[in-house]
Design an enzyme around this catalytic site. Structure first.
Site, PDB file in Angstrom:
ATOM      1  N   ASP A 204       0.866  -1.188   0.000  1.00 16.98           N
ATOM      2  CA  ASP A 204       0.000   0.000   0.000  1.00 16.98           C
ATOM      3  C   ASP A 204       0.900   1.235   0.000  1.00 16.98           C
ATOM      4  OD1 ASP A 204      -2.117   1.996   0.738  1.00 16.98           O
ATOM      5  OD2 ASP A 204      -3.289   0.241   1.285  1.00 16.98           O
ATOM      6  N   GLY A 230       4.465   1.208  -1.501  1.00 10.13           N
ATOM      7  CA  GLY A 230       4.685   1.472  -2.919  1.00 10.13           C
ATOM      8  C   GLY A 230       3.427   2.024  -3.561  1.00 10.13           C
ATOM      9  N   PHE A 232       0.720   1.382  -6.659  1.00  8.55           N
ATOM     10  CA  PHE A 232       0.298   0.375  -7.635  1.00  8.55           C
ATOM     11  C   PHE A 232       0.139   0.925  -9.053  1.00  8.55           C
ATOM     12  CE2 PHE A 232      -3.951   0.581  -5.075  1.00  8.55           C
ATOM     13  CZ  PHE A 232      -4.433   1.693  -5.768  1.00  8.55           C
ATOM     14  N   HIS A 250     -12.857  -0.239  -7.028  1.00  7.67           N
ATOM     15  CA  HIS A 250     -14.041   0.646  -7.004  1.00  7.67           C
ATOM     16  C   HIS A 250     -13.689   2.115  -6.707  1.00  7.67           C
ATOM     17  CE1 HIS A 250     -15.338   0.475  -2.440  1.00  7.67           C
ATOM     18  NE2 HIS A 250     -14.081   0.818  -2.576  1.00  7.67           N
TER      19      HIS A 250
HETATM   20  C1  LIG Z   1     -10.764   1.751   0.064  1.00  8.28           C
HETATM   21  S1  LIG Z   1      -9.199   1.410   0.744  1.00  8.28           S
HETATM   22  C2  LIG Z   1      -9.286  -0.349   0.979  1.00  8.28           C
HETATM   23  C3  LIG Z   1      -8.315  -0.846   1.992  1.00  8.28           C
HETATM   24  C4  LIG Z   1      -8.376  -2.362   2.240  1.00  8.28           C
HETATM   25  N1  LIG Z   1      -8.090  -3.109   1.035  1.00  8.28           N
HETATM   26  C5  LIG Z   1      -9.721  -2.730   2.800  1.00  8.28           C
HETATM   27  O1  LIG Z   1     -10.584  -3.184   2.056  1.00  8.28           O
HETATM   28  O2  LIG Z   1      -9.936  -2.559   4.020  1.00  8.28           O
HETATM   29  C6  LIG Z   1      -8.127   1.560  -0.670  1.00  8.28           C
HETATM   30  C7  LIG Z   1      -6.666   1.343  -0.343  1.00  8.28           C
HETATM   31  O3  LIG Z   1      -5.904   1.596  -1.530  1.00  8.28           O
HETATM   32  C8  LIG Z   1      -4.711   2.248  -1.142  1.00  8.28           C
HETATM   33  N2  LIG Z   1      -4.139   2.997  -2.276  1.00  8.28           N
HETATM   34  C9  LIG Z   1      -4.636   4.109  -2.874  1.00  8.28           C
HETATM   35  N3  LIG Z   1      -3.828   4.519  -3.860  1.00  8.28           N
HETATM   36  C10 LIG Z   1      -2.783   3.640  -3.889  1.00  8.28           C
HETATM   37  C11 LIG Z   1      -1.623   3.545  -4.705  1.00  8.28           C
HETATM   38  N4  LIG Z   1      -1.388   4.431  -5.679  1.00  8.28           N
HETATM   39  N5  LIG Z   1      -0.759   2.510  -4.491  1.00  8.28           N
HETATM   40  C12 LIG Z   1      -1.000   1.603  -3.485  1.00  8.28           C
HETATM   41  N6  LIG Z   1      -2.101   1.646  -2.694  1.00  8.28           N
HETATM   42  C13 LIG Z   1      -2.981   2.661  -2.889  1.00  8.28           C
HETATM   43  C14 LIG Z   1      -5.172   3.177  -0.030  1.00  8.28           C
HETATM   44  O4  LIG Z   1      -4.101   3.671   0.751  1.00  8.28           O
HETATM   45  C15 LIG Z   1      -6.136   2.285   0.715  1.00  8.28           C
HETATM   46  O5  LIG Z   1      -5.512   1.553   1.739  1.00  8.28           O
END
Ligand SMILES: C[S@@+](CC[C@H](N)C(=O)[O-])C[C@H]1O[C@@H](n2cnc3c(N)ncnc32)[C@H](O)[C@@H]1O
Length: 345
Positions: A204, A230, A232, A250
């Site tokens: 994340d 990192g 994604f 989403h």
């Molecule tokens: C809606 S949250 C969901 C978190 C977890 N998967 C859950 O369901 O409880 C989206 C996650 O994507 C991560 N995220 C957003 N942009 C990102 C990026 N460019 N690279 C890696 N992670 C990212 C956020 O920090 C966050 O933890």
């Protein structure tokens, strides 16, 4: 003959919808003031509570009455209030706590972002971007306090389905799993706890994994789980057997989603799977509780991160554009959430 009270068209059912922001705000203020934590040790008078939380007694009494009217506290005798089982879910750090969800959904960013819904529907621009000029995750990176609440809220939400998820899907078929956008590691903790031979990686942004070391160490699974900070949109860790993305796709529009999935596709080996955990939008919406939850989540995606909930066909299309093939969709029984399994196309 007058319409029954439960009829969808009756004033009785429209009224709570027109004024729906009121209970939402009450719950938020109760969470901010820490009322549930203060009442956890026993019933209190308004005056005693007012002193503890530094509030004016008269308006606090009115707030407590309103909370009693929605079942979060009970007025045992005039001016003396006790916590109910429903209200206990607003306590901090207890199993099943939803306090951070209340802080996040009722907090300033949600309030102001949803306040721009008319603009979002007219233009497609998210409320968060309209108000703050940046996307959700840029905002959180710049506001560590809010990021901590967001991460804890995600964990509270995730905890509600982890048991169902690990009992519905066989994660033991994989040797190593990356949770892409895995936040504080709550989902990975449950997967690894239920599957002793599996190793994990929580991947994340730095703001997303900030609380993960503590979470993994509390759960005693540090030796089986790596944490990687990192982005994604650049790349994800290579050659895992499975890439889990829960409530990640989403958050994004189609182009961004394809970019994330393409990076997963590049990192996968020939037999790797992608496992999306998402709400799948029905092709035709009906007025059922599950459809309601999906549709509200979809509006929240519009207001806040600027993403959307998608139909199975829309996921199939995203996968295809990223070089992947949707294999099957497994609904989690009794919930609005599905696990969508895909492989390299
Ligand atoms: C809606 S949250 C969901 C978190 C977890 N998967 C859950 O369901 O409880 C989206 C996650 O994507 C991560 N995220 C957003 N942009 C990102 C990026 N460019 N690279 C890696 N992670 C990212 C956020 O920090 C966050 O933890």
């Amino acid at each position: 003959m007058s319409a029954p009270e439960s009829s969808a068209a009756s004033p009785a059912s429209l009224w709570p919808l027109i004024t729906g922001y009121m209970p939402a705000r009450l719950v938020h203020v109760a969470a901010e003031l820490g009322i549930a934590d203060r009442l956890a040790t026993g019933a209190k008078t308004t005056d005693a509570l007012a002193q503890e939380i530094d509030a004016a007694p008269a308006p606090l009494r009115r707030l407590l009455r309103a909370l009693a009217s929605i079942g979060l506290v009970e007025e045992l005798e005039p001016g003396r209030f006790a916590l109910t089982a429903a209200g206990s879910q607003l306590r901090s750090n207890v199993p099943g706590s939803m306090r951070n969800l209340a802080l996040m959904f009722g907090g300033e960013r949600a309030w102001r972002s949803w306040g721009e819904l008319l603009h979002s529907v007219r233009t497609g621009e998210s409320g968060t971007r309209r108000v703050y000029g940046v996307g959700t995750f840029e905002y959180l990176a710049a506001n560590p306090g809010q990021a901590a609440i967001f991460n804890a809220a995600m964990a509270e939400n995730t905890r509600r389905i982890t048991e169902l998820l690990v009992s519905t899907y066989d994660f033991s078929q994989f040797r190593n799993i990356v949770d892409v956008g895995g936040g504080d590691g709550t989902l990975m903790v449950s997967i690894l706890a239920a599957n002793a031979d599996v190793r994990g990686t929580v991947f994340d942004l730095p703001s997303g994994v900030a609380q993960a070391p503590q979470k993994l160490s509390d759960a005693g699974i540090f030796e089986r789980c790596e944490i990687i900070a990192g982005n994604f949109f650049r790349s994800v860790p290579e050659a895992a057997d499975a890439y889990v993305l829960k409530y990640v796709i989403h958050d994004w529009d189609d182009e961004q989603s394809v970019a994330i999935l393409s990076n997963c596709c590049k990192a996968m080996h020939g037999a790797s799977k992608i496992l999306l955990i998402e709400r799948v939008m029905p092709e035709r919406i009906e007025a059922t509780p599950i459809h309601h939850r999906i549709a509200m989540a979809d509006m929240n995606m519009l207001a806040m991160p600027g993403g959307q909930e998608r139909t199975e066909q829309e996921y199939r299309n995203l996968f295809a554009a990223a070089g992947l093939l949707l294999e099957r969709t497994i609904p989690l029984p009794g919930s609005e959430i599905s696990l969508i399994e895909a492989k390299r196309g």
